[in-house]
Scaffold this motif. Structure first.
Motif, short mmCIF file in Angstrom:
data_model
loop_
_atom_site.label_atom_id
_atom_site.label_comp_id
_atom_site.label_asym_id
_atom_site.label_seq_id
_atom_site.Cartn_x
_atom_site.Cartn_y
_atom_site.Cartn_z
N VAL A 1 -68.00 -74.96 99.26
CA VAL A 1 -68.65 -75.72 100.32
C VAL A 1 -68.81 -74.87 101.58
O VAL A 1 -69.76 -75.05 102.34
CB VAL A 1 -67.86 -77.02 100.65
CG1 VAL A 1 -66.60 -76.74 101.43
CG2 VAL A 1 -68.73 -77.98 101.45
N GLN B 1 -72.64 -81.32 100.62
CA GLN B 1 -71.61 -80.41 100.12
C GLN B 1 -70.20 -80.93 100.37
O GLN B 1 -69.23 -80.49 99.75
CB GLN B 1 -71.78 -79.02 100.74
CG GLN B 1 -73.09 -78.35 100.41
CD GLN B 1 -73.35 -78.28 98.92
OE1 GLN B 1 -72.56 -77.71 98.16
NE2 GLN B 1 -74.43 -78.89 98.47
N SER C 1 -73.81 -73.60 95.40
CA SER C 1 -73.83 -74.92 94.78
C SER C 1 -73.75 -74.82 93.26
O SER C 1 -73.00 -75.56 92.61
CB SER C 1 -75.10 -75.69 95.18
OG SER C 1 -75.06 -76.03 96.54
N PRO D 1 -72.76 -82.60 94.74
CA PRO D 1 -73.49 -81.89 95.79
C PRO D 1 -74.76 -81.21 95.28
O PRO D 1 -75.80 -81.24 95.94
CB PRO D 1 -72.48 -80.85 96.29
CG PRO D 1 -71.16 -81.46 95.99
CD PRO D 1 -71.34 -82.19 94.70
#
Length: 287
Positions: free
Chosen positions: A279, A243, A127, A104
């Motif tokens: 996420v 994600q 992230s 991601p």
């Protein structure tokens, strides 16, 4: 149903299909040479993609789209399959799957560079946190155990993220399944030639798991999964839908334990669950 929701549904289906890629590759490399596996899966998928393009009478890509298609081809048709196949000679699929938690971040980074997306700072915090958890897992396992395998997986993540972002950008004008199909066809002459050259003189020693693995990565990982994935990225946004890849380690670990009877440690599960939680936050601040 709005475009964003449809994008997340398509993205989720793509991730679900991709989750079987590394376990299937692991099963296949037990009987096939990794280089042959890479070119064979691309050649099989390329022939199927060519049939689809001819059947639906799709227009050829414009000249200015060929460079992007070449990047997609090098990233997801050649680079990621080859690097992961080589890596899986040194590490288990359960170990390699956790590296997918870095995808991601790689996809989002290339989405900014190639897709003109601008996630908010909080998005990068979530992230990066997920990626650091994955790196921490690799360090905890002891990189000296297989530095080659881990290095190959890291390289695979980088080229895959580039291929995902480039393909998603191109999907907005060319179409999701058309992008992966043309990328496969673009590489077909080379992949098919090498596959025929490297083809073993006999397949007598190839077992059922090897054939199943080759079939899965050729049909699902190389073609069908991308039809959903590129459409999802184009509809819902590269950084946001990207994600969903944090869910892939969870599904992959389950498959590795169930189908390949590989050990899945508590640390693997803990890291996987932690990156999945990231996420939620990343999605909220993706735009």
């Amino acid at each position: 149903m709005d475009k964003t929701t449809t994008g997340w549904i398509n993205g989720f289906l793509g991730v679900l299909i991709f989750s079987g890629s590394l376990p299937a590759t692991r099963a296949a490399v037990l009987d096939f040479d990794p280089v042959f596996l890479t070119v064979a899966r691309a050649a099989i998928a390329g022939l199927l993609a060519l049939c689809l393009l001819v059947a639906f009478r799709e227009k050829r890509p414009a000249a200015d789209q060929l460079l992007s298609l070449a990047v997609v081809s090098l990233g997801v048709v050649v680079g990621f399959p080859l690097l992961t196949a080589l890596a899986l000679q040194h590490v288990t699929s359960a170990h390699s799957i956790v590296f997918v938690g870095m995808l991601p971040l790689a996809t989002a980074a290339f989405g900014v560079l190639r897709g003109d997306e601008r996630p908010r700072p909080a998005f990068w915090m979530f992230s990066v946190t997920g990626s650091l958890l994955v790196i921490g897992f690799a360090l905890a396992q002891g990189l000296s155990a297989s530095p080659i395998g881990d290095a190959l997986m890291l390289a695979a993540i980088v080229v895959c993220g580039l291929g995902y972002a480039e393909g998603a950008k191109l999907s907005r004008t060319l179409g999701g399944w058309q992008v992966i199909s043309w990328a496969l066809v673009l590489s077909l002459p080379v992949m098919l030639s090498i596959a025929l050259f490297l083809m073993p003189s006999s397949f007598a020693e190839v077992g059922v798991p090897g054939w199943v693995g080759l079939g899965y990565v050729s049909l699902f990982s190389m073609l069908i999964g991308f039809i959903f994935w590129y459409r999802g990225l184009a509809q819902g946004g590269i950084a946001a839908v990207g994600q969903l890849q944090l869910l892939q380690p969870f599904f992959g670990l389950a498959l590795a334990a169930t189908l390949l009877h590989e050990d899945v440690s508590l640390l693997m599960l803990a890291v996987t669950m932690a990156v999945i939680l990231c996420v939620v936050g990343a999605r909220k601040f993706a735009k």
